[in-house]
Design an enzyme around this catalytic site. Structure first.
Site, PDB file in Angstrom:
ATOM      1  N   HIS A   1       0.818  -1.216   0.000  1.00  0.00           N
ATOM      2  CA  HIS A   1       0.000   0.000   0.000  1.00  0.00           C
ATOM      3  C   HIS A   1       0.851   1.265   0.000  1.00  0.00           C
ATOM      4  O   HIS A   1       2.048   1.251   0.318  1.00  0.00           O
ATOM      5  CB  HIS A   1      -0.968  -0.004   1.193  1.00  0.00           C
ATOM      6  CG  HIS A   1      -0.307   0.030   2.547  1.00  0.00           C
ATOM      7  ND1 HIS A   1       0.115   1.194   3.141  1.00  0.00           N
ATOM      8  CD2 HIS A   1      -0.026  -0.968   3.427  1.00  0.00           C
ATOM      9  CE1 HIS A   1       0.634   0.925   4.331  1.00  0.00           C
ATOM     10  NE2 HIS A   1       0.563  -0.383   4.523  1.00  0.00           N
TER      11      HIS A   1
ATOM     12  N   CYS B   1       2.959  -5.075   6.854  1.00  0.00           N
ATOM     13  CA  CYS B   1       2.629  -4.796   5.454  1.00  0.00           C
ATOM     14  C   CYS B   1       3.771  -4.059   4.758  1.00  0.00           C
ATOM     15  O   CYS B   1       4.694  -3.546   5.392  1.00  0.00           O
ATOM     16  CB  CYS B   1       1.343  -3.980   5.368  1.00  0.00           C
ATOM     17  SG  CYS B   1      -0.144  -4.940   5.726  1.00  0.00           S
TER      18      CYS B   1
END
Length: 562
Positions: A461, A480
């Protein structure tokens, strides 16, 4: 071969299958000149209590059986059963051409980061010196050669150790080899060298790393490089008695040219360039200053680098042989992402990975869609450990960050005011609510989220914290992958659709949450490689940020698998 590589302490007692096969082949080889080949294995001949053993080829001495170790006895027995128990590696004249080719491959296996001792080399070589070769030794050699081939083929195809045994954070499935079938192909006429070559990774990255191992092992065997004496930092323009040592150290690894300068103790522009090259390939801040971190990298010995190369060759053997015509690879240890597609220049970018106590695992999954202006549904662990303590200290924190509290994780969840939340930290109760951050400039996921559904809840992301990409060590996430160039990656993965840069930016600027399916799913590989050689031939090393090399080192240099 790295002398630190030692075979495992294994149970040297043969299985009943191994004992039966050993005896049978001894009998066959010992009487090969006087008897035709048989189609069924003979019954083992055993001495009666108190009976002395007879001559070689007629009776097996139990003590000799105990000296034979087979790591793959069932596969070996199956191989000989299928060929009517006829020897393959040894004939009346001794080792066959196939045996000599296998012996050469075993001796050279150290160049793959493997250990020749694990393929019976210490047992085979003394037996080959015997002249003439008696039946017992011929039988032992026959079995040892078959076992050596099977183990070497498996190690080349799958690695010496199972990932689950040595790295619990590696979740990329290993492609199983079939050494038994390969051995049958060799017995049918396929060259040994070609058969074994087919098992090793064919990827240029593996080949380049293998070549680097050969070079660094030669450096280690010749004494390595000098250690830079302690002292203040060194930088361009300084004159210091340690400068000639630094220059020599960098010349040995090819970072500095080999010529001697007019003023050996001057830290000149050429040495500055050499230090910067060294820093770049070690993932350090490239400033030309030999400070604490650069000194630490310089201090790593040639033998340590050899072991690091061996560890990463093993990881290559765990990876798929074909990554596909296009794929995304995130090297967590290097804080880098590569989008690779045939016939197109690669897209490279910096990434931010998980903190050391929330490390990013190694796994693979296919990216199937992306989200523009995403909501962030905060994982319960992050909510409990990170965000709720901030709310406790600052009641306005959630409002400023655009975070709301939802009654549960269902699609029909209701918004709960913070004051009405019925949960106390330290109560022992599970946190029953869902924290959700709304799309916007402060959203932790930024403007784009790339989805590859997986059990780790890890995805790629954007991020509003762009300044963190200037750091050399980028362990700031909760697992992440935060991307330096999310727009560029989105355009690559959306190739073949109607989206272009203008339409993508317009959709983002609208602030509307939107899900876009990819025209084709793309495999994503999150790997952990602390050493590699780039396409330009530059050998790169990185620090073991997650302490995974240490576990691998114990496994590969202490207790290998067969």
């Amino acid at each position: 071969m790295d002398m630190d590589m030692k075979p495992a302490a294994v149970d040297r007692r043969p299985t009943s299958a191994g004992r039966h096969l050993f005896l049978m082949l001894w009998l066959l080889l010992g009487v090969a000149s006087a008897a035709p080949a048989v189609t069924t294995p003979p019954e083992p001949v055993r001495p009666e209590p108190g009976e002395a053993a007879g001559p070689a080829g007629t009776l097996l001495e139990p003590r000799l059986v105990g000296l034979l170790t087979l790591y793959t006895p069932r596969e070996v027995e199956r191989f000989y059963a299928e060929r009517d128990w006829r020897p393959f590696w040894i004939d009346r004249d001794g080792p066959t051409a196939a045996a000599r080719s296998l012996l050469e491959a075993v001796r050279a296996s150290g160049d793959e980061g493997l250990n020749p001792a694990e393929y019976h080399l210490p047992e085979i070589e003394p037996l080959l010196l015997a002249t003439p070769l008696n039946g017992a030794d011929a039988a032992r050699l026959e079995l040892l050669f078959s076992d050596a081939f099977l183990v070497l083929a498996r190690h080349l195809a799958e690695g010496r150790r199972r990932p689950a045994d040595v790295d619990p954070d590696w979740h990329i499935p290993v492609q199983a080899g079939n050494p038994g079938d390969l051995l049958r192909q060799v017995a049918a006429g396929r060259p040994v060298s070609g058969a074994l070559d087919s098992q090793r990774p064919a990827h240029p990255g593996y080949r380049r790393l293998r070549e680097a191992l050969v070079r660094y092992r030669a450096l280690a065997d010749s004494g390595g490089w000098p250690e830079l004496p302690a002292g203040e930092k060194l930088e361009s323009g300084m004159r210091d008695a340690r400068v000639p040592i630094l220059r020599h150290r960098l010349q040995i690894t090819g970072d500095a040219p080999s010529r001697l300068p007019a003023d050996p103790e001057l830290f000149d522009g050429e040495l500055d360039a050499a230090v910067r090259a060294f820093q770049s390939r070690h993932g350090l801040e490239v400033d030309g200053v030999v400070g604490r971190r650069t000194r630490a990298a310089l201090a790593a010995s040639a033998r340590e680098r050899v072991r690091q190369l061996v560890i990463n060759l093993e990881r290559w053997r765990w990876l798929p042989r074909d990554f596909g015509p296009r794929h995304i690879q995130v090297n967590v240890a290097a804080f880098e992402l590569e989008y690779l597609e045939r016939d197109q220049p690669p897209l490279d970018m910096k990434v931010i990975i998980g903190r050391t106590y929330r490390s990013t695992p190694a796994f693979t999954q296919r990216m199937t869609y992306l989200e523009l202006n995403p909501y962030w549904n905060v994982p319960k662990r992050i909510a409990r450990l990170d965000l709720l303590p901030k709310l406790e200290r600052d009641p306005e924190y959630f409002d400023r960050q655009g975070i709301r509290i939802l009654s549960d994780w269902s699609a029909n969840a209701e918004v709960i005011p913070p004051a009405e939340m019925e949960w106390e930290p330290g109560s022992g109760r599970a946190f029953p609510y869902r924290l959700q951050q709304l799309p916007g400039p402060l959203n932790a996921l930024g403007r784009i989220k790339f989805m590859l559904p997986n059990r780790f809840d890890i995805y790629l992301h954007d991020t509003p914290s762009r300044n963190l990409f200037q750091r050399t060590v980028r362990t700031f996430s909760s697992g992440c992958i935060r991307l330096e160039k999310p727009i560029e990656l989105a355009l690559r993965v959306l190739e073949g659709s109607s989206w272009n840069e203008a339409s993508l930016l317009e959709a983002i600027d609208s602030g509307e949450h939107r899900i876009i399916s990819l025209p084709r799913s793309i495999p994503v590989y999150l790997v952990y490689l602390t050493a590699w050689v780039d396409a330009a031939g530059v050998v790169n090393f990185r620090n073991d940020i997650y302490d995974r090399d240490r576990r691998m080192e114990q496994a590969l240099f202490g207790y290998p698998r067969h």
